[in-house]
Scaffold this motif. Structure first.
Motif, PDB file in Angstrom:
ATOM      1  N   LYS A 122      26.393  39.132  40.674  1.00 40.26           N
ATOM      2  CA  LYS A 122      27.404  39.346  39.648  1.00 40.26           C
ATOM      3  C   LYS A 122      28.342  40.456  40.103  1.00 40.26           C
ATOM      4  O   LYS A 122      27.930  41.385  40.802  1.00 40.26           O
ATOM      5  CB  LYS A 122      26.748  39.725  38.314  1.00 40.26           C
ATOM      6  N   ILE A 123      29.593  40.349  39.695  1.00 37.22           N
ATOM      7  CA  ILE A 123      30.561  41.392  40.039  1.00 37.22           C
ATOM      8  C   ILE A 123      30.314  42.633  39.191  1.00 37.22           C
ATOM      9  O   ILE A 123      30.323  43.760  39.684  1.00 37.22           O
ATOM     10  CB  ILE A 123      31.997  40.864  39.836  1.00 37.22           C
ATOM     11  N   ARG A 164      29.629  40.799  46.653  1.00 38.02           N
ATOM     12  CA  ARG A 164      28.844  41.729  47.473  1.00 38.02           C
ATOM     13  C   ARG A 164      29.372  43.150  47.372  1.00 38.02           C
ATOM     14  O   ARG A 164      29.231  43.956  48.299  1.00 38.02           O
ATOM     15  CB  ARG A 164      28.785  41.221  48.911  1.00 38.02           C
ATOM     16  N   GLY A 165      30.010  43.450  46.254  1.00 38.60           N
ATOM     17  CA  GLY A 165      30.409  44.812  45.931  1.00 38.60           C
ATOM     18  C   GLY A 165      31.754  45.254  46.454  1.00 38.60           C
ATOM     19  O   GLY A 165      32.132  46.416  46.266  1.00 38.60           O
ATOM     20  N   GLN A 166      32.514  44.365  47.081  1.00 38.45           N
ATOM     21  CA  GLN A 166      33.804  44.741  47.657  1.00 38.45           C
ATOM     22  C   GLN A 166      34.955  44.182  46.809  1.00 38.45           C
ATOM     23  O   GLN A 166      35.805  43.434  47.289  1.00 38.45           O
ATOM     24  CB  GLN A 166      33.895  44.252  49.109  1.00 38.45           C
ATOM     25  N   VAL A 167      34.964  44.583  45.552  1.00 33.92           N
ATOM     26  CA  VAL A 167      35.970  44.070  44.615  1.00 33.92           C
ATOM     27  C   VAL A 167      37.371  44.540  45.003  1.00 33.92           C
ATOM     28  O   VAL A 167      38.337  43.768  44.948  1.00 33.92           O
ATOM     29  CB  VAL A 167      35.631  44.499  43.174  1.00 33.92           C
ATOM     30  N   ALA A 168      37.502  45.801  45.396  1.00 38.70           N
ATOM     31  CA  ALA A 168      38.819  46.327  45.764  1.00 38.70           C
ATOM     32  C   ALA A 168      39.404  45.554  46.937  1.00 38.70           C
ATOM     33  O   ALA A 168      40.587  45.189  46.938  1.00 38.70           O
ATOM     34  CB  ALA A 168      38.713  47.816  46.105  1.00 38.70           C
ATOM     35  N   ALA A 169      38.585  45.279  47.943  1.00 39.72           N
ATOM     36  CA  ALA A 169      39.062  44.521  49.097  1.00 39.72           C
ATOM     37  C   ALA A 169      39.455  43.103  48.696  1.00 39.72           C
ATOM     38  O   ALA A 169      40.469  42.563  49.166  1.00 39.72           O
ATOM     39  CB  ALA A 169      37.987  44.487  50.181  1.00 39.72           C
ATOM     40  N   ALA A 170      38.668  42.489  47.802  1.00 37.96           N
ATOM     41  CA  ALA A 170      38.959  41.131  47.354  1.00 37.96           C
ATOM     42  C   ALA A 170      40.256  41.067  46.552  1.00 37.96           C
ATOM     43  O   ALA A 170      40.907  40.017  46.503  1.00 37.96           O
ATOM     44  CB  ALA A 170      37.799  40.595  46.517  1.00 37.96           C
TER      45      ALA A 170
END
Length: 338
Positions: free
Chosen positions: A127-128, A234-240
């Motif tokens: 989950k995000i 996988r925890g990289q919301v900012a990059a996404a």
């Protein structure tokens, strides 16, 4: 991701580029007869041009990715069949829409079915936002996915524009597979899509000899969206968010402005910032080149976010990305000095 899997990604990229280029050459004569895009008020082209190169791009991506995955036989290189199936399904919807436009509601429902299949194939333990209810997050992701698929379609209105956007994103995701920030399978599919678009690019450079069509832009949006979802999960919301930020901003701001002006926002138009830039006198090459350069900057910001892996560092990086995009949108909306 092992050195063997990295090699497989390069093989998938090269194979997809070759398949895409060959299929475009083979199918273009037929598309000239059955899928000719004639200029209209929304168009940026001036002469009738075949559309449907997305058939080659989608087929090359799935064939190259599938062949390499089967040849590798590695357990961590399993792409859910539903992702490939949903891509083929939404490509078929796009092809029908290219030949005979579908009504808005059935088109959106069919797109939503494809997006939902991809969203719900993600393992339920990922989950995000960990504290959010599962069905609420997945429902919102389906809505976001439908919007992302459509905005990729909306932004495919200029020669080489989709390649200028999707090639940096897919290349970045393929590279992120090297550091295990995305699953190996997603990295390999991203590499294959990157290669397929590179094989398409020579045919779409100004003045384009062929267009993607909805049969290409919709599955490209679905596959890129899936890769970005794997990154965000996988925890990289900012990059996404940073990687597709120009597309997100141009399409979303344009939609909100049209809604605020009470315009029929579902009707084709020429009010995207990149379209206004060409109307204001910038050449297609200049616009696409600046979008590509901006996307390189956004890729660097996304990679920096992943390198720091800190929520505190993400804030200034997101602000920097938003500022760069805002400057570009402002530039596109102004007439150049005479």
């Amino acid at each position: 991701m092992s050195s063997f899997e990295i090699l497989l990604s390069f093989i998938a990229m090269g194979l997809a580029a070759a398949i895409s280029a060959v299929l475009i050459q083979v199918t273009r004569p037929l598309l000239l007869r059955v899928a000719l895009a004639k200029p209209n008020a929304r168009s940026s082209h001036r002469i009738p041009t075949p559309q449907g190169a997305g058939i080659a791009v989608t087929a090359a991506t799935l064939l190259a990715g599938g062949i390499v995955i089967v040849m590798a036989g590695a357990p961590d290189l399993t792409v859910p069949l539903i992702v490939f199936g949903a891509s083929l399904f939404i490509a078929a919807v796009g092809f029908v829409d290219d030949i005979r436009p579908l009504p808005v509601v059935p088109r959106l429902l069919l797109q939503a079915a494809a997006v939902a299949a991809v969203v719900f194939v993600v393992p339920s333990d990922l989950k995000i936002i960990p504290v959010s209810p599962f069905w609420l997050e997945r429902g919102l992701l389906v809505l976001a996915g439908v919007w992302f698929v459509n905005l990729v379609n909306f932004m495919d209105g200029l020669d080489l524009m989709t390649a200028a956007e999707a090639v940096p994103i897919t290349l970045a995701i393929a590279l992120l597979g090297c550091s295990n920030h995305v699953p190996a399978a997603a990295a390999l599919v991203a590499a294959a899509l990157c290669g397929a678009l590179l094989g398409f690019a020579p045919f779409n450079r100004p003045v384009a000899r062929i267009f993607l069509g909805d049969v290409g832009s919709l599955p490209i949006g679905l596959l890129v969206g899936w890769c970005l979802l794997e990154l965000a999960m996988r925890g990289q919301v900012a990059a996404a968010l940073l990687l597709p930020l120009y597309y997100l901003a141009d399409a979303t701001v344009t939609l909100l402005r049209r809604m605020a002006r009470r315009e029929p926002f579902w009707v084709a138009h020429r009010s995207h910032f990149y379209q206004r830039a060409t109307d204001n006198g910038l050449t297609v090459q200049r616009v696409v080149g600046e979008v590509f350069g901006l996307n390189v900057v956004l890729v660097l910001l996304a990679l920096t976010s992943i390198a720091f892996d800190s929520a505190i560092a993400d804030i200034p990086l997101l602000l920097a990305g938003a500022f760069a995009v805002a400057v570009q949108l402002s530039r596109f909306s102004r007439s150049p000095p005479t």
